[in-house]
Write a protein that holds these residues in place. Sequence first.
Motif, PDB file in Angstrom:
ATOM      1  N   ARG A  80       0.859  -1.179   0.000  1.00 52.40           N
ATOM      2  CA  ARG A  80       0.000   0.000   0.000  1.00 52.40           C
ATOM      3  C   ARG A  80       0.891   1.223   0.000  1.00 52.40           C
ATOM      4  O   ARG A  80       1.814   1.344   0.832  1.00 52.40           O
ATOM      5  N   VAL A  81       0.647   2.149  -0.937  1.00 54.29           N
ATOM      6  CA  VAL A  81       1.457   3.353  -1.082  1.00 54.29           C
ATOM      7  C   VAL A  81       0.520   4.560  -1.049  1.00 54.29           C
ATOM      8  O   VAL A  81      -0.459   4.613  -1.797  1.00 54.29           O
ATOM      9  N   GLU A  82       0.825   5.544  -0.178  1.00 53.87           N
ATOM     10  CA  GLU A  82      -0.028   6.718  -0.049  1.00 53.87           C
ATOM     11  C   GLU A  82       0.833   7.970   0.116  1.00 53.87           C
ATOM     12  O   GLU A  82       1.817   7.964   0.853  1.00 53.87           O
ATOM     13  N   ARG A  83       0.423   9.043  -0.563  1.00 48.27           N
ATOM     14  CA  ARG A  83       1.050  10.350  -0.329  1.00 48.27           C
ATOM     15  C   ARG A  83       0.546  10.909   1.005  1.00 48.27           C
ATOM     16  O   ARG A  83      -0.621  10.735   1.360  1.00 48.27           O
ATOM     17  N   GLU A  84       1.426  11.604   1.711  1.00 50.07           N
ATOM     18  CA  GLU A  84       1.069  12.236   2.976  1.00 50.07           C
ATOM     19  C   GLU A  84       1.643  13.646   3.025  1.00 50.07           C
ATOM     20  O   GLU A  84       2.453  14.037   2.175  1.00 50.07           O
ATOM     21  N   ASP A  85       1.186  14.411   4.034  1.00 52.31           N
ATOM     22  CA  ASP A  85       1.757  15.742   4.312  1.00 52.31           C
ATOM     23  C   ASP A  85       1.754  16.617   3.067  1.00 52.31           C
ATOM     24  O   ASP A  85       2.794  17.120   2.612  1.00 52.31           O
ATOM     25  N   ASP A  86       0.574  16.777   2.492  1.00 51.47           N
ATOM     26  CA  ASP A  86       0.421  17.611   1.296  1.00 51.47           C
ATOM     27  C   ASP A  86       1.297  17.145   0.145  1.00 51.47           C
ATOM     28  O   ASP A  86       1.753  17.950  -0.679  1.00 51.47           O
ATOM     29  N   GLY A  87       1.552  15.851   0.094  1.00 48.85           N
ATOM     30  CA  GLY A  87       2.295  15.284  -1.022  1.00 48.85           C
ATOM     31  C   GLY A  87       3.784  15.315  -0.886  1.00 48.85           C
ATOM     32  O   GLY A  87       4.501  14.887  -1.807  1.00 48.85           O
ATOM     33  N   THR A  88       4.300  15.777   0.249  1.00 49.09           N
ATOM     34  CA  THR A  88       5.756  15.885   0.402  1.00 49.09           C
ATOM     35  C   THR A  88       6.387  14.626   0.984  1.00 49.09           C
ATOM     36  O   THR A  88       7.606  14.574   1.154  1.00 49.09           O
ATOM     37  N   SER A  89       5.587  13.644   1.311  1.00 48.47           N
ATOM     38  CA  SER A  89       6.131  12.368   1.773  1.00 48.47           C
ATOM     39  C   SER A  89       5.245  11.243   1.269  1.00 48.47           C
ATOM     40  O   SER A  89       4.081  11.452   0.890  1.00 48.47           O
ATOM     41  N   VAL A  90       5.799  10.067   1.278  1.00 47.61           N
ATOM     42  CA  VAL A  90       5.059   8.891   0.848  1.00 47.61           C
ATOM     43  C   VAL A  90       5.211   7.819   1.922  1.00 47.61           C
ATOM     44  O   VAL A  90       6.311   7.569   2.432  1.00 47.61           O
ATOM     45  N   ALA A  91       4.088   7.235   2.298  1.00 48.11           N
ATOM     46  CA  ALA A  91       4.079   6.141   3.275  1.00 48.11           C
ATOM     47  C   ALA A  91       3.890   4.832   2.520  1.00 48.11           C
ATOM     48  O   ALA A  91       2.985   4.707   1.684  1.00 48.11           O
ATOM     49  N   VAL A  92       4.741   3.861   2.822  1.00 45.92           N
ATOM     50  CA  VAL A  92       4.723   2.568   2.139  1.00 45.92           C
ATOM     51  C   VAL A  92       4.547   1.473   3.184  1.00 45.92           C
ATOM     52  O   VAL A  92       5.326   1.397   4.140  1.00 45.92           O
ATOM     53  N   THR A  93       3.528   0.662   3.013  1.00 42.40           N
ATOM     54  CA  THR A  93       3.327  -0.510   3.867  1.00 42.40           C
ATOM     55  C   THR A  93       3.474  -1.749   2.999  1.00 42.40           C
ATOM     56  O   THR A  93       2.757  -1.906   2.014  1.00 42.40           O
ATOM     57  N   VAL A  94       4.413  -2.602   3.378  1.00 40.11           N
ATOM     58  CA  VAL A  94       4.739  -3.789   2.581  1.00 40.11           C
ATOM     59  C   VAL A  94       4.384  -5.041   3.373  1.00 40.11           C
ATOM     60  O   VAL A  94       4.665  -5.132   4.571  1.00 40.11           O
ATOM     61  N   GLN A  95       3.763  -5.986   2.707  1.00 41.24           N
ATOM     62  CA  GLN A  95       3.478  -7.289   3.296  1.00 41.24           C
ATOM     63  C   GLN A  95       4.001  -8.373   2.367  1.00 41.24           C
ATOM     64  O   GLN A  95       3.651  -8.413   1.186  1.00 41.24           O
ATOM     65  N   ALA A  96       4.848  -9.237   2.882  1.00 42.78           N
ATOM     66  CA  ALA A  96       5.331 -10.388   2.116  1.00 42.78           C
ATOM     67  C   ALA A  96       4.471 -11.597   2.444  1.00 42.78           C
ATOM     68  O   ALA A  96       3.948 -11.729   3.559  1.00 42.78           O
ATOM     69  N   PHE A  97       4.331 -12.494   1.484  1.00 41.56           N
ATOM     70  CA  PHE A  97       3.580 -13.723   1.712  1.00 41.56           C
ATOM     71  C   PHE A  97       4.472 -14.830   2.277  1.00 41.56           C
ATOM     72  O   PHE A  97       3.970 -15.856   2.734  1.00 41.56           O
TER      73      PHE A  97
END
Length: 736
Positions: free
Chosen positions: A398-415
């Motif tokens: 899951r990838v989402e822009r944060e803080d008015d687009g100045t950062s990106v949060a990435v949540t990774v899940q491996a199987f």
Amino acid sequence: MSMISRFCAVRRHSALACGLGLSATALAGSVSAAAGVQLASGVQQPAAQARISEEVLLLDTYPFSDPDPIPILASDPRLYPYHAFRGYSPASEPREWRVVRMENDLIEVFVLPEAGGKVWGAVVKETGHEFIYRNEVMKFRDIALRGPWTSGGVEFNFGVIGHTPATATPVDYTVRENADGSVSTFVGAMDLPSRTHWRVEIRLPPDKGYFETHALWYNPTPLEQPYYNWMTAAAFAQDDLELFVPGQSYLEHSGRERPWPLDEQGRFLPLYRNNAFGGNKSYHVVGELNDFFGGYYHDDGYGWGHWARYEDMPGQKMWLWSLARDGGIWEDLLTDTDGQYVEFQAGRLLVQYQPGDHVNPVTQAAFDPISASAWTETWFPLEGTGGLTDASREGAMRVEREDDGTSVAVTVQAFGDVTDTLRVWSGDELVAAEPVDLAALRPQRVSFAIDAERAFRVAVPALDLDYSSDPAVRALDRPFEMDLEAWENTPEADRLVFQARELAKGRRYGQARELFEAAAAVAPWNRGALLGLADLDLRSARYEEGLEHARRALQLDTYDAAANFMAGNLYHALGRDVDAREAFGWAARAVAFRTASYVRLAEIMTGAGKWGEAERYARLALDFDRNSVPAWQLLAALGRLAGDAAAVREAHDALLEIDPLHHFVLAERYLADPTADNAGALTGAMYSEYPDQSLLELAVAYAGWGLGEDAVSVLDVAASAAWEQSWPQLDGEGGG
């Protein structure tokens, strides 16, 4: 014998507490009592090992009854020779169901061989989250083509349209432990109207948080058949559910294009609660080259997903019952305590096509003669990811822009457990390289600073995850609208042929004939009309008339591969095998008809007693389709007739690898050694609704090869067989 236990209601958050640890018959180095499969021996056990067992469980069942004595020809000729069921119980009673349980340390998967072979449900062990909705009651209602259907799980649909004819009845199955530590359940049946065979291997790896389905569907007939496949999975319907189905638009069943994810009124359709308008919803989402789709429950913190290569499964459909009472009644009709569900469906085609008034390029599809399709899908859970932006066979992100687009949060899940480096680019600049040590189904979240004005990219190479925020890199340029001038400027005969072809692909042969004949009346030498009529004549045993149509097509082009293949089939049906061989020889020059033509030539040579030539043609067929079941079957029979044990062993091994459920190998063993034990092994492996039809199909194949004595021997087995079928879902005689 597996223990019999009353199966308690299992919910999303309490699966393990509810008693999923029921004891079961372990299949460790022995023969499965129910499926009769010898497990691999002499193979070194891998470090990790999935487990498979069979058990009999008492499930509250609302059975069906009253097989309709009126032939289905009167209501839906497409389904002949099946019959419908007309009776449905308003009350439940406990019935014994055979359940196959597959598990590793991460997830459990349950299969119901007696209910179409569907996956009953799947659950994450640690959290109890059901990523495949499991309906705890077998509540059959009049929904499917033949009537009875029950919700939940993953349903395997093959045939002409809608829920497969075997969806509510027993299918053939077997189980297997594999050398790599995985375990498999194979389910499948023959679609009687088309005589095509479908098989699904449900495979659980030893150390991954997903299961796979490997599908094989083949058409052994020399006729074109309808081509319809959708794998239909269920998930809980909740207000916090968000659908993650990447695309730019969706198609209605007729092919009409509509906007996605925002509709014409600006509603964000992927949020389940935003669909509280209109009736039931069918969203066939299109417009992006992506291999995944799924859903996520934001309040509960988990979700589900599906992955398959786009070229294999381009169809991505979401089905939602109406959120009004007209949809809500089905919650009561189909479940007791499990609640409403949605369906996420993966298909071989873009839509579940139903003709409409809208003119567009979307049509029905056809299954080529003597051909096969095979593909693989992955079904996985999401745990704490917050959603789904990219997925692969190895993981999700899951990838989402944060803080008015100045950062990106990435949540990774491996199987599965993996160590890698997560990389982030802002524009073309690599701005981060973060080592990640990922444990299976344990999400890891990291954030990075990026330029708000530039597109960014995130990649985790070991998981084959690579996402770009620029949608243009995935956008497809496929038209879903037809210029009306194109249709208006198409000659009338060609328009009629097109419409007739659509009807024929939907198994509406009577209506198709009317339009083909109308086209021929307008343009007597129209190639499409001539070949369409020849095809219908072949199906209805009007061989002389069909040959006349095929010969007229060959007068237009002597090298026409389709016309030569059709003529070859008609010549062979009339016993004119010299002409048939010549026609198939020309057809074999075209790749589209090469394997099919060589198989037909091998059949002719087998009937003529020219076994060396028959073998040569069968092996030529395999040169262009190594999984051609008819070619391998011919080689097995030829090896037996010639007394060539090595050839027999080679063919048997190949057939059992390609299709472990087909009864042909057991039939060959009986024909080679016609003992009572071998006859019992053949009939005892048949679990489907129509075991007599399975034997009849074998006999038809031998007769078609000119091996009449073998056909009679198989029919003798059918005549003396005494199948004791007891279906838990059927009321009255044979039920419970």
